[in-house]
Write a protein that holds these residues in place. Structure first.
Motif, PDB file in Angstrom:
ATOM      1  N   ARG A   1      61.986  55.723  44.418  1.00 55.10           N
ATOM      2  CA  ARG A   1      61.705  55.607  45.855  1.00 55.10           C
ATOM      3  C   ARG A   1      61.848  54.170  46.350  1.00 55.10           C
ATOM      4  O   ARG A   1      61.858  53.935  47.565  1.00 55.10           O
ATOM      5  CB  ARG A   1      60.297  56.109  46.158  1.00 55.10           C
ATOM      6  N   ASN A   2      61.911  53.212  45.434  1.00 53.57           N
ATOM      7  CA  ASN A   2      61.964  51.795  45.793  1.00 53.57           C
ATOM      8  C   ASN A   2      63.393  51.399  46.171  1.00 53.57           C
ATOM      9  O   ASN A   2      64.257  51.273  45.296  1.00 53.57           O
ATOM     10  CB  ASN A   2      61.471  50.940  44.622  1.00 53.57           C
ATOM     11  N   PRO A   3      63.659  51.164  47.458  1.00 45.57           N
ATOM     12  CA  PRO A   3      65.039  50.881  47.883  1.00 45.57           C
ATOM     13  C   PRO A   3      65.527  49.495  47.503  1.00 45.57           C
ATOM     14  O   PRO A   3      66.714  49.204  47.653  1.00 45.57           O
ATOM     15  CB  PRO A   3      64.965  51.037  49.402  1.00 45.57           C
ATOM     16  N   ALA A   4      64.634  48.637  47.013  1.00 44.23           N
ATOM     17  CA  ALA A   4      65.079  47.300  46.619  1.00 44.23           C
ATOM     18  C   ALA A   4      66.051  47.373  45.446  1.00 44.23           C
ATOM     19  O   ALA A   4      66.990  46.581  45.364  1.00 44.23           O
ATOM     20  CB  ALA A   4      63.875  46.429  46.252  1.00 44.23           C
ATOM     21  N   PHE A   5      65.850  48.343  44.556  1.00 47.29           N
ATOM     22  CA  PHE A   5      66.680  48.427  43.364  1.00 47.29           C
ATOM     23  C   PHE A   5      67.839  49.413  43.514  1.00 47.29           C
ATOM     24  O   PHE A   5      68.934  49.153  43.013  1.00 47.29           O
ATOM     25  CB  PHE A   5      65.812  48.768  42.151  1.00 47.29           C
ATOM     26  N   MET A   6      67.591  50.528  44.181  1.00 48.90           N
ATOM     27  CA  MET A   6      68.659  51.498  44.445  1.00 48.90           C
ATOM     28  C   MET A   6      68.370  52.154  45.787  1.00 48.90           C
ATOM     29  O   MET A   6      67.265  52.653  46.001  1.00 48.90           O
ATOM     30  CB  MET A   6      68.708  52.565  43.351  1.00 48.90           C
ATOM     31  N   ARG A   7      69.352  52.164  46.677  1.00 51.93           N
ATOM     32  CA  ARG A   7      69.167  52.863  47.943  1.00 51.93           C
ATOM     33  C   ARG A   7      70.464  53.549  48.351  1.00 51.93           C
ATOM     34  O   ARG A   7      71.540  52.995  48.249  1.00 51.93           O
ATOM     35  CB  ARG A   7      68.670  51.923  49.036  1.00 51.93           C
ATOM     36  N   GLN A   8      70.284  54.776  48.800  1.00 51.92           N
ATOM     37  CA  GLN A   8      71.427  55.612  49.186  1.00 51.92           C
ATOM     38  C   GLN A   8      71.361  55.883  50.678  1.00 51.92           C
ATOM     39  O   GLN A   8      70.296  56.203  51.218  1.00 51.92           O
ATOM     40  CB  GLN A   8      71.390  56.941  48.418  1.00 51.92           C
ATOM     41  N   SER A   9      72.481  55.766  51.353  1.00 58.28           N
ATOM     42  CA  SER A   9      72.552  56.065  52.782  1.00 58.28           C
ATOM     43  C   SER A   9      72.330  57.550  53.026  1.00 58.28           C
ATOM     44  O   SER A   9      72.692  58.396  52.198  1.00 58.28           O
ATOM     45  CB  SER A   9      73.917  55.649  53.339  1.00 58.28           C
TER      46      SER A   9
ATOM     47  N   GLY B   1      71.669  48.135  46.615  1.00 55.69           N
ATOM     48  CA  GLY B   1      70.453  47.739  45.907  1.00 55.69           C
ATOM     49  C   GLY B   1      70.751  46.699  44.848  1.00 55.69           C
ATOM     50  O   GLY B   1      71.901  46.446  44.481  1.00 55.69           O
ATOM     51  N   LEU B   2      69.689  46.080  44.346  1.00 56.35           N
ATOM     52  CA  LEU B   2      69.839  45.037  43.356  1.00 56.35           C
ATOM     53  C   LEU B   2      70.524  45.528  42.077  1.00 56.35           C
ATOM     54  O   LEU B   2      71.324  44.811  41.489  1.00 56.35           O
ATOM     55  CB  LEU B   2      68.454  44.478  42.980  1.00 56.35           C
ATOM     56  N   TRP B   3      70.180  46.737  41.645  1.00 50.18           N
ATOM     57  CA  TRP B   3      70.703  47.192  40.357  1.00 50.18           C
ATOM     58  C   TRP B   3      72.221  47.335  40.362  1.00 50.18           C
ATOM     59  O   TRP B   3      72.895  46.743  39.509  1.00 50.18           O
ATOM     60  CB  TRP B   3      70.018  48.477  39.924  1.00 50.18           C
ATOM     61  N   PRO B   4      72.830  48.082  41.300  1.00 44.25           N
ATOM     62  CA  PRO B   4      74.293  48.161  41.279  1.00 44.25           C
ATOM     63  C   PRO B   4      74.963  46.814  41.529  1.00 44.25           C
ATOM     64  O   PRO B   4      76.044  46.537  40.992  1.00 44.25           O
ATOM     65  CB  PRO B   4      74.623  49.174  42.387  1.00 44.25           C
ATOM     66  N   PHE B   5      74.309  45.957  42.320  1.00 45.03           N
ATOM     67  CA  PHE B   5      74.881  44.633  42.566  1.00 45.03           C
ATOM     68  C   PHE B   5      74.923  43.809  41.290  1.00 45.03           C
ATOM     69  O   PHE B   5      75.952  43.215  40.939  1.00 45.03           O
ATOM     70  CB  PHE B   5      74.073  43.910  43.644  1.00 45.03           C
ATOM     71  N   LEU B   6      73.819  43.775  40.559  1.00 47.69           N
ATOM     72  CA  LEU B   6      73.758  42.962  39.351  1.00 47.69           C
ATOM     73  C   LEU B   6      74.644  43.501  38.235  1.00 47.69           C
ATOM     74  O   LEU B   6      75.061  42.753  37.349  1.00 47.69           O
ATOM     75  CB  LEU B   6      72.311  42.820  38.881  1.00 47.69           C
ATOM     76  N   GLN B   7      74.944  44.797  38.292  1.00 45.76           N
ATOM     77  CA  GLN B   7      75.864  45.356  37.300  1.00 45.76           C
ATOM     78  C   GLN B   7      77.245  44.709  37.378  1.00 45.76           C
ATOM     79  O   GLN B   7      77.978  44.650  36.386  1.00 45.76           O
ATOM     80  CB  GLN B   7      76.002  46.874  37.505  1.00 45.76           C
TER      81      GLN B   7
ATOM     82  N   HIS C   1      73.963  59.161  54.919  1.00 44.41           N
ATOM     83  CA  HIS C   1      75.309  59.702  55.114  1.00 44.41           C
ATOM     84  C   HIS C   1      76.135  59.703  53.836  1.00 44.41           C
ATOM     85  O   HIS C   1      77.330  60.005  53.864  1.00 44.41           O
ATOM     86  CB  HIS C   1      76.040  58.888  56.186  1.00 44.41           C
ATOM     87  N   GLY C   2      75.487  59.374  52.707  1.00 39.90           N
ATOM     88  CA  GLY C   2      76.215  59.319  51.445  1.00 39.90           C
ATOM     89  C   GLY C   2      76.972  58.007  51.324  1.00 39.90           C
ATOM     90  O   GLY C   2      76.660  57.017  51.973  1.00 39.90           O
ATOM     91  N   GLY C   3      77.997  57.989  50.504  1.00 43.64           N
ATOM     92  CA  GLY C   3      78.795  56.779  50.345  1.00 43.64           C
ATOM     93  C   GLY C   3      78.241  55.855  49.286  1.00 43.64           C
ATOM     94  O   GLY C   3      77.539  56.270  48.364  1.00 43.64           O
ATOM     95  N   THR C   4      78.525  54.570  49.422  1.00 46.29           N
ATOM     96  CA  THR C   4      78.182  53.576  48.422  1.00 46.29           C
ATOM     97  C   THR C   4      76.671  53.410  48.257  1.00 46.29           C
ATOM     98  O   THR C   4      75.946  53.325  49.243  1.00 46.29           O
ATOM     99  CB  THR C   4      78.792  52.206  48.794  1.00 46.29           C
ATOM    100  N   THR C   5      76.224  53.375  47.016  1.00 44.09           N
ATOM    101  CA  THR C   5      74.823  53.095  46.722  1.00 44.09           C
ATOM    102  C   THR C   5      74.624  51.586  46.675  1.00 44.09           C
ATOM    103  O   THR C   5      75.354  50.866  45.993  1.00 44.09           O
ATOM    104  CB  THR C   5      74.412  53.710  45.371  1.00 44.09           C
TER     105      THR C   5
ATOM    106  N   PRO D   1      70.826  53.739  58.306  1.00 41.13           N
ATOM    107  CA  PRO D   1      70.813  54.921  57.430  1.00 41.13           C
ATOM    108  C   PRO D   1      70.113  54.742  56.087  1.00 41.13           C
ATOM    109  O   PRO D   1      69.999  55.702  55.321  1.00 41.13           O
ATOM    110  CB  PRO D   1      72.304  55.195  57.217  1.00 41.13           C
ATOM    111  N   TYR D   2      69.654  53.528  55.789  1.00 39.31           N
ATOM    112  CA  TYR D   2      69.037  53.273  54.495  1.00 39.31           C
ATOM    113  C   TYR D   2      67.512  53.203  54.609  1.00 39.31           C
ATOM    114  O   TYR D   2      66.992  52.738  55.622  1.00 39.31           O
ATOM    115  CB  TYR D   2      69.543  51.947  53.903  1.00 39.31           C
ATOM    116  N   PRO D   3      66.787  53.638  53.580  1.00 43.18           N
ATOM    117  CA  PRO D   3      65.322  53.515  53.597  1.00 43.18           C
ATOM    118  C   PRO D   3      64.914  52.057  53.577  1.00 43.18           C
ATOM    119  O   PRO D   3      65.628  51.206  53.044  1.00 43.18           O
ATOM    120  CB  PRO D   3      64.892  54.241  52.314  1.00 43.18           C
TER     121      PRO D   3
END
Length: 315
Positions: A251-259, A267-273, A261-265, A11-13
């Motif tokens: 558009r770059n899914p490496a940093f933020m990617r949304q399914s 990507g590197l950015w939310p992880f590193l937060q 089907h919705g739900g948890t976002t 479901p992710y780009p």
């Protein structure tokens, strides 16, 4: 189901699709200008010295050359090795924010930064590309920590790292070169880190800002092994009482990617937060290139080039 059929249900780009599309757009833009390109890669100009053709506005080219001249004899105002690449993040930043600096109109950025929850500097505002300061981490040799763009006001300083086609924050070269197994020195002693041993202040600065009290110490794997650049730049900004800002392509899914089907976002950015101490999270933020483009467009003061920017980067 086979792995190929299951792959189509993911479901992710995928990053590879994003990069492919960006290359096509860059190649088309160079072709539309009649520029000479690499024999195998039409999204790269034929020679490094032709990098000005990768910059939309001629006054920005003149500004960059003048700044490089001024920096001679000091810390070098570095042009990246692949600035002639159509996907160069440095060239993209020059194209997006260079005209605002040259024309003294940084205020056009304020709506985008405010929408992202960041305070915009007050008073007289200035900006400069490629800031380094070897004293922050005692980087007395080698390549020092470098910030892509710094925006300074009377009350707030924004330290901006730009990403376009990148799929990572740079890792530690010691780990990449086989000189470190990537073990977390927080668990075995900081002196087991070669960089700490030779006097670099990365771990000391991390400790000063509360990073060694949370998730950073929990893993047996060193967080700097893969995310060295992120932590250096974030701490650089915090040490200078500023705000660290990631400028990235939505558009770059490496940093933020949304399914789909919705739900948890992801990507590197939310992880590193998750490594940022709660008390510092209001000084770490992200804004998309698309939001900045929208703000510049709404200002109505840059209609002579913002459409060309959209065409160059497929926006």
């Amino acid at each position: 189901m086979s792995s190929r059929r299951l792959a189509r249900t993911w479901p992710y780009p995928r990053y590879s699709h994003y990069e492919r599309d960006l290359r096509k757009v860059a190649a088309a833009w160079f072709k539309s200008k009649g520029y000479n390109v690499h024999s195998r890669y039409p999204f790269i100009l034929d020679e490094f010295d032709n990098w000005p053709k990768n910059i939309i506005c001629s006054d920005v080219v003149a500004y960059i050359k003048a700044q490089r001249e001024v920096s001679k004899g000091k810390e070098a105002y570095t042009l990246h090795k692949y600035i002639h690449h159509g996907l160069s993040s440095q060239a993209m930043l020059f194209n997006l924010l260079g005209p605002l600096i040259v024309r003294d109109d940084l205020e056009s950025l304020q709506p985008a930064f405010n929408d992202a929850g960041m305070n915009w500097p007050q008073g007289e505002i200035s900006a400069r590309f490629e800031l380094t300061d070897r004293t922050v981490f005692n980087e007395d040799s080698g390549q020092p920590t470098s910030i892509d763009l710094v925006i300074t006001g009377s009350d707030v300083v924004l330290f901006v790292e730009s990403k376009l086609s990148e799929k990572e924050f740079g890792g530690c070269t010691l780990f990449a070169n086989g000189d470190c197994e990537g073990r977390n020195p927080c668990q075995i002693g900081l002196n087991n880190c070669y960089l700490h041993h030779i006097g670099r202040q990365y771990w000391n600065r991390l400790q000063e800002h509360g990073f060694l009290e949370g998730n950073m110490t929990a893993s047996p794997i060193c967080p700097l092994a893969n995310y060295y650049q992120f932590f250096r730049e974030a701490i650089f900004a915090l040490h200078n009482k500023g705000i660290f800002v990631l400028l990235y392509d939505e558009r770059n899914p490496a940093f933020m990617r949304q399914s789909k089907h919705g739900g948890t976002t992801l990507g590197l950015w939310p992880f590193l937060q998750s490594f940022i101490p709660e008390s510092k999270r209001d000084r770490i933020g992200a804004v998309t290139i698309q939001k900045v483009v929208a703000a510049i467009t709404v200002s109505g003061r840059h209609n002579d080039w913002i459409g060309e920017f959209r065409a160059k980067y497929g926006m």
